[in-house]
Design a protein around this motif. Structure first.
Motif, PDB file in Angstrom:
ATOM      1  N   ASP A 124       0.815  -1.220   0.000  1.00 19.69           N
ATOM      2  CA  ASP A 124       0.000   0.000   0.000  1.00 19.69           C
ATOM      3  C   ASP A 124       0.852   1.276   0.000  1.00 19.69           C
ATOM      4  N   LEU A 125       1.963   1.273   0.722  1.00 19.54           N
ATOM      5  CA  LEU A 125       2.781   2.499   0.789  1.00 19.54           C
ATOM      6  C   LEU A 125       3.458   2.777  -0.556  1.00 19.54           C
ATOM      7  N   SER A 162       9.249   2.141   5.128  1.00 21.60           N
ATOM      8  CA  SER A 162       9.379   0.925   4.317  1.00 21.60           C
ATOM      9  C   SER A 162      10.552   1.059   3.346  1.00 21.60           C
ATOM     10  N   VAL A 163      11.393   0.041   3.340  1.00 20.78           N
ATOM     11  CA  VAL A 163      12.551   0.021   2.444  1.00 20.78           C
ATOM     12  C   VAL A 163      12.087   0.020   0.988  1.00 20.78           C
ATOM     13  N   GLY A 164      11.219  -0.942   0.675  1.00 19.66           N
ATOM     14  CA  GLY A 164      10.767  -1.095  -0.709  1.00 19.66           C
ATOM     15  C   GLY A 164      10.020   0.128  -1.206  1.00 19.66           C
ATOM     16  N   ASP A 305      16.419  -9.251   9.167  1.00 18.59           N
ATOM     17  CA  ASP A 305      17.035 -10.293   8.333  1.00 18.59           C
ATOM     18  C   ASP A 305      18.122 -11.077   9.067  1.00 18.59           C
ATOM     19  N   LEU A 327       8.902  -6.388  12.704  1.00 14.19           N
ATOM     20  CA  LEU A 327       8.634  -5.989  11.319  1.00 14.19           C
ATOM     21  C   LEU A 327       7.686  -6.915  10.575  1.00 14.19           C
TER      22      LEU A 327
HETATM   23  C1  UD1 Z   1      13.193  -5.102   2.559  1.00 17.46           C
HETATM   24  C2  UD1 Z   1      14.250  -6.158   2.349  1.00 17.46           C
HETATM   25  C3  UD1 Z   1      14.068  -7.291   3.327  1.00 17.46           C
HETATM   26  C4  UD1 Z   1      14.044  -6.767   4.750  1.00 17.46           C
HETATM   27  C5  UD1 Z   1      13.060  -5.602   4.897  1.00 17.46           C
HETATM   28  C6  UD1 Z   1      13.135  -4.906   6.242  1.00 17.46           C
HETATM   29  C7  UD1 Z   1      14.759  -6.013  -0.016  1.00 17.46           C
HETATM   30  C8  UD1 Z   1      14.720  -6.687  -1.342  1.00 17.46           C
HETATM   31  N1  UD1 Z   1      14.143  -6.661   0.988  1.00 17.46           N
HETATM   32  O1  UD1 Z   1      11.930  -5.727   2.350  1.00 17.46           O
HETATM   33  O2  UD1 Z   1      15.159  -8.214   3.163  1.00 17.46           O
HETATM   34  O3  UD1 Z   1      13.651  -7.800   5.624  1.00 17.46           O
HETATM   35  O4  UD1 Z   1      13.310  -4.606   3.886  1.00 17.46           O
HETATM   36  O5  UD1 Z   1      14.426  -4.469   6.481  1.00 17.46           O
HETATM   37  O6  UD1 Z   1      15.352  -4.970   0.140  1.00 17.46           O
HETATM   38  N2  UD1 Z   1       4.843  -2.261   4.889  1.00 17.46           N
HETATM   39  C9  UD1 Z   1       3.548  -1.826   4.789  1.00 17.46           C
HETATM   40  N3  UD1 Z   1       3.124  -1.353   3.569  1.00 17.46           N
HETATM   41  C10 UD1 Z   1       3.951  -1.286   2.478  1.00 17.46           C
HETATM   42  C11 UD1 Z   1       5.270  -1.732   2.610  1.00 17.46           C
HETATM   43  C12 UD1 Z   1       5.692  -2.209   3.831  1.00 17.46           C
HETATM   44  O7  UD1 Z   1       2.783  -1.874   5.743  1.00 17.46           O
HETATM   45  O8  UD1 Z   1       3.497  -0.839   1.420  1.00 17.46           O
HETATM   46  C13 UD1 Z   1       5.328  -2.786   6.187  1.00 17.46           C
HETATM   47  C14 UD1 Z   1       5.681  -4.280   6.105  1.00 17.46           C
HETATM   48  O9  UD1 Z   1       4.554  -5.098   6.273  1.00 17.46           O
HETATM   49  C15 UD1 Z   1       6.690  -4.425   7.209  1.00 17.46           C
HETATM   50  C16 UD1 Z   1       7.394  -3.071   7.223  1.00 17.46           C
HETATM   51  O10 UD1 Z   1       6.557  -2.180   6.511  1.00 17.46           O
HETATM   52  O11 UD1 Z   1       6.037  -4.596   8.426  1.00 17.46           O
HETATM   53  C17 UD1 Z   1       8.761  -3.078   6.601  1.00 17.46           C
HETATM   54  O12 UD1 Z   1       8.703  -3.590   5.295  1.00 17.46           O
HETATM   55  P1  UD1 Z   1       9.651  -3.059   4.150  1.00 17.46           P
HETATM   56  O13 UD1 Z   1      10.704  -2.191   4.752  1.00 17.46           O
HETATM   57  O14 UD1 Z   1       8.820  -2.506   3.058  1.00 17.46           O
HETATM   58  O15 UD1 Z   1      10.346  -4.398   3.652  1.00 17.46           O
HETATM   59  P2  UD1 Z   1      10.617  -4.840   2.159  1.00 17.46           P
HETATM   60  O16 UD1 Z   1      10.954  -3.652   1.332  1.00 17.46           O
HETATM   61  O17 UD1 Z   1       9.562  -5.766   1.701  1.00 17.46           O
END
Ligand code: UD1
Length: 418
Positions: A124-125, A162-164, A305, A327
């Motif tokens: 969603d983010l 969020s990283v992604g 991780d 997380l």
């Molecule tokens: C990236 C890493 C992964 C690592 C994670 C946290 C890559 C390829 N993967 O994953 O190895 O474990 O960072 O350091 O770089 N969230 C939301 N909405 C969103 C996106 C995220 O609620 O749209 C939440 C997730 O559910 C989670 C938190 O944010 O609880 C962190 O996720 P995020 O940082 O986005 O992890 P990834 O980018 O998937």
């Protein structure tokens, strides 16, 4: 299907060279779609996530050629904006392509991403951020469909760092009209690495590594040669392996400051760790003591991780520990497997309550996800007797040449086809 057979009990001695960071290389590969210039990425890790990302890029019409350990990408003839569902399901990082594909084609179609089953992992983010840049998004039959006339810079506040989402928005904003500011951005070192790569091909990105990233849109980008940062999670995994097995290892080509949270905890456990520029030297010859509590946090906190590998270590430390996973919702799937090896760990919600046992006993266990799988390998290496870690496809996603590197350190581990 492949498995690892491990005869546990060998101490680890020697040096291990750390691969380039998986979590840097994947978004950098996604970023190559933004440019017509030729990009050479040096020393890419030999992992299946990278191979799948390359397959996706090829499907989009990019040319990708391996040259030894390097990869050359030429996206000048990219002509497709659809990411096939079979590959998107293989690889969570396929979602990063939304930002660069929408920037290039003004359209993007991608199936919901896959990756490790460690929780809900919503996007969603990512989508809210892209909407703020002017993208219209519909979600239909498991696909995300994006369209826009033009990308326009905007002020974006992330609900959580969020990283992604941070990386995806950066990619979409690089060639947007005007300035984008991402607030509450993730601060992981891989984000700064993506910024450095983007600036290397002509983007104007500043602030990565802090909570506010400013991106001034540019019209054109060029090619470059780029060396990504070392993989802090691989480095951490080897350090934990040596802590569990005993011995003395040197993790070479690492950035120690990127895993200072782990180094701090390992010292608290009783490991002797010294740092010499890009070398981390860990020595341990005794049973370690539990740290009382540890919580996963966004960077610079303790990385999720490394949670599984560190819990495996706590499982054989003297004393009790409580590990809290903040997380991801279901990142303790490896615990029932560790229990087959004798671990005394109880999971309640987001907490794992660990009572350290003297030593693991060899068993047959299943790798359900990447880092949980690595934790089982570490447990097998330190265990008494023979272990089999079954279904190692998840481990292949993130660790290149794992068994070779471990054997070089003196471990008894082989990969076997079943
Ligand atoms: C990236 C890493 C992964 C690592 C994670 C946290 C890559 C390829 N993967 O994953 O190895 O474990 O960072 O350091 O770089 N969230 C939301 N909405 C969103 C996106 C995220 O609620 O749209 C939440 C997730 O559910 C989670 C938190 O944010 O609880 C962190 O996720 P995020 O940082 O986005 O992890 P990834 O980018 O998937």
């Amino acid at each position: 299907m492949e498995k690892y057979i491990i005869n546990g009990g060998n101490k680890l001695y020697g040096s291990v060279r750390i691969q380039s960071a998986k979590n840097s290389v994947l978004p950098i590969l996604a970023a190559t779609v933004l440019t017509d210039g030729k990009v050479k990425i040096l020393n890419v890790p030999q992992i299946s996530d990278l191979k799948n990302m390359v397959k996706i890029l090829t499907g989009l019409g990019c040319k990708a050629v391996f040259d030894g350990n390097d990869i050359l990408i030429d996206s000048s003839n990219a002509d497709c904006f659809e990411i096939p569902s079979a590959l998107a399901h293989e690889l969570r990082s396929s979602v990063f392509l939304l930002g660069s594909v929408i920037s290039r084609f003004r359209s993007a179609k991608i199936a919901y991403p896959g990756g490790c089953d460690i929780g809900l992992r919503p996007v969603d983010l990512h989508l809210t951020g892209l909407k703020r840049l002017g993208v219209e998004i519909t979600e239909k039959n498991g696909y995300i469909l994006c369209k826009c006339d033009k990308l326009r810079g905007n002020d974006i506040m992330l609900d959580c760092p969020s990283v992604g989402a941070t990386e995806n928005i950066m990619l979409a904003a690089v060639k947007a009209e005007g300035v984008t500011v991402i607030r509450n951005a993730a601060r992981e070192p891989e984000i700064e690495d993506l910024q450095n790569f983007l600036n290397c091909i002509g983007a104007k990105v500043h602030g990565a590594g802090s909570g506010t990233i400013r991106i001034e849109g540019v019209k054109t980008l060029t090619g470059c040669e780029y060396q990504p940062i070392p993989d802090r999670i691989e480095a951490g995994t080897f350090l934990i392996a040596a802590a569990m097995c005993g011995g003395e290892i040197v993790a070479e080509g690492a950035y120690p400051e990127n895993i200072s949270s782990l180094i701090h905890k390992l010292r608290e456990n009783g490991c002797k760790i010294s740092i010499n520029n890009d070398k981390i030297i860990l020595e341990n010859h005794k049973r370690l003591t539990s740290v009382k509590t540890i919580e996963t946090q966004p960077y610079p906190g303790f990385p999720t991780d490394l949670q599984a590998q560190f819990t495996a270590l706590c499982g054989v430390c003297a004393g009790h520990s409580i590990i809290t996973e903040n997380l991801f919702e279901t990142r303790f799937k490896y615990v029932p497997e560790l229990r087959k090896m004798g671990a005394d760990i109880t999971v309640i919600g987001r907490n794992a309550f660990v009572r350290g046992i003297e030593r693991y006993k060899g068993a047959t266990v299943i790798a359900h996800d990447l880092r949980g799988g690595a934790a089982l390998v570490l447990a097998g290496l330190s265990a008494e007797g023979r272990s089999e870690v079954v279904d190692i496809s998840h481990i292949n996603r993130g660790y290149g040449f794992l068994e070779y590197k471990l054997r070089n350190l003196g471990a008894d581990i082989v990969r076997v086809a079943v």
